[in-house]
Write a protein that holds these residues in place. Sequence first.
Motif, PDB file in Angstrom:
ATOM      1  N   GLN A 170      -8.066  42.336  32.233  1.00 59.74           N
ATOM      2  CA  GLN A 170      -7.827  43.321  33.560  1.00 59.74           C
ATOM      3  C   GLN A 170      -8.442  44.517  33.334  1.00 59.74           C
ATOM      4  O   GLN A 170      -8.999  44.844  34.373  1.00 59.74           O
ATOM      5  CB  GLN A 170      -6.517  43.282  33.713  1.00 59.74           C
ATOM      6  N   LEU A 223     -10.866  46.184  36.504  1.00 57.93           N
ATOM      7  CA  LEU A 223     -10.873  47.392  37.364  1.00 57.93           C
ATOM      8  C   LEU A 223     -11.195  48.675  36.569  1.00 57.93           C
ATOM      9  O   LEU A 223     -10.968  48.636  35.201  1.00 57.93           O
ATOM     10  CB  LEU A 223      -9.131  47.506  37.611  1.00 57.93           C
ATOM     11  N   ASP A 233       5.020  54.328  36.805  1.00 61.84           N
ATOM     12  CA  ASP A 233       5.185  53.570  38.022  1.00 61.84           C
ATOM     13  C   ASP A 233       3.965  53.805  38.827  1.00 61.84           C
ATOM     14  O   ASP A 233       3.446  52.860  39.426  1.00 61.84           O
ATOM     15  CB  ASP A 233       6.515  54.049  38.760  1.00 61.84           C
ATOM     16  N   TRP A 234       3.517  55.124  39.100  1.00 58.99           N
ATOM     17  CA  TRP A 234       2.349  55.445  40.139  1.00 58.99           C
ATOM     18  C   TRP A 234       1.086  54.686  39.506  1.00 58.99           C
ATOM     19  O   TRP A 234       0.546  54.149  40.550  1.00 58.99           O
ATOM     20  CB  TRP A 234       2.153  56.971  40.295  1.00 58.99           C
ATOM     21  N   ALA A 248       0.709  51.963  37.927  1.00 58.27           N
ATOM     22  CA  ALA A 248       1.028  50.409  38.202  1.00 58.27           C
ATOM     23  C   ALA A 248       0.555  50.122  39.637  1.00 58.27           C
ATOM     24  O   ALA A 248      -0.047  49.244  40.057  1.00 58.27           O
ATOM     25  CB  ALA A 248       2.300  49.919  37.709  1.00 58.27           C
ATOM     26  N   PHE A 249       1.256  51.216  40.613  1.00 55.81           N
ATOM     27  CA  PHE A 249       0.968  50.993  41.882  1.00 55.81           C
ATOM     28  C   PHE A 249      -0.548  51.197  42.222  1.00 55.81           C
ATOM     29  O   PHE A 249      -0.992  50.314  42.980  1.00 55.81           O
ATOM     30  CB  PHE A 249       1.867  51.855  42.644  1.00 55.81           C
ATOM     31  N   LYS A 286      -3.162  50.808  40.250  1.00 53.59           N
ATOM     32  CA  LYS A 286      -3.922  49.520  39.664  1.00 53.59           C
ATOM     33  C   LYS A 286      -3.693  48.349  40.512  1.00 53.59           C
ATOM     34  O   LYS A 286      -4.793  47.943  41.045  1.00 53.59           O
ATOM     35  CB  LYS A 286      -3.516  49.296  38.289  1.00 53.59           C
ATOM     36  N   ALA A 287      -2.628  48.248  41.057  1.00 53.39           N
ATOM     37  CA  ALA A 287      -2.337  47.009  42.021  1.00 53.39           C
ATOM     38  C   ALA A 287      -3.112  47.250  43.255  1.00 53.39           C
ATOM     39  O   ALA A 287      -3.775  46.091  43.924  1.00 53.39           O
ATOM     40  CB  ALA A 287      -0.955  46.748  42.254  1.00 53.39           C
ATOM     41  N   GLU A 288      -3.016  48.582  43.719  1.00 53.62           N
ATOM     42  CA  GLU A 288      -3.809  48.857  45.264  1.00 53.62           C
ATOM     43  C   GLU A 288      -5.278  48.568  45.017  1.00 53.62           C
ATOM     44  O   GLU A 288      -5.835  47.998  45.609  1.00 53.62           O
ATOM     45  CB  GLU A 288      -3.475  50.166  45.611  1.00 53.62           C
ATOM     46  N   THR A 289      -5.692  49.081  43.786  1.00 51.45           N
ATOM     47  CA  THR A 289      -7.209  48.966  43.330  1.00 51.45           C
ATOM     48  C   THR A 289      -7.650  47.615  43.525  1.00 51.45           C
ATOM     49  O   THR A 289      -8.584  47.083  43.990  1.00 51.45           O
ATOM     50  CB  THR A 289      -7.591  49.851  42.248  1.00 51.45           C
ATOM     51  N   ALA A 290      -6.825  46.487  42.942  1.00 55.59           N
ATOM     52  CA  ALA A 290      -7.194  45.269  42.578  1.00 55.59           C
ATOM     53  C   ALA A 290      -7.264  44.617  43.901  1.00 55.59           C
ATOM     54  O   ALA A 290      -8.232  43.799  44.153  1.00 55.59           O
ATOM     55  CB  ALA A 290      -5.958  44.527  41.522  1.00 55.59           C
ATOM     56  N   LYS A 291      -6.497  45.098  45.030  1.00 56.56           N
ATOM     57  CA  LYS A 291      -6.568  44.569  46.238  1.00 56.56           C
ATOM     58  C   LYS A 291      -7.464  45.186  47.259  1.00 56.56           C
ATOM     59  O   LYS A 291      -7.938  44.896  48.231  1.00 56.56           O
ATOM     60  CB  LYS A 291      -5.278  44.991  47.019  1.00 56.56           C
TER      61      LYS A 291
END
Length: 93
Positions: free
Chosen positions: A26, A30, A60-61, A63-64, A66-71
């Motif tokens: 991962q 990213l 927490d932020w 992780a959020f 990174k998930a948004e960046t992946a999308k």
Amino acid sequence: MGNHTPFYRMELTADDLVIFRPRSPQSELLPEITLPGWAEEKARSIAREKGRDYYALRADWLAFAKAETAKGNPPNNTGAAFVAYCGKQDSLR
């Protein structure tokens, strides 16, 4: 058939199971999300005021983000987005 899973490769086992595996770690997929010093200082202050654990908010932020960046939706300004996130959290005091 085209490859519609750019981040994964598929394997077929002898038992006819399909296994999805990442094409690469991962961290290679990213860019690293970094926070400017001013944002970390401001977020620490907000965390203290609200009785929150700064490191938990940060984890927490990140992780959020990174998930948004992946999308395909990376934060435009990581510092401002992180500070805004911290400000929206409920106070525990």
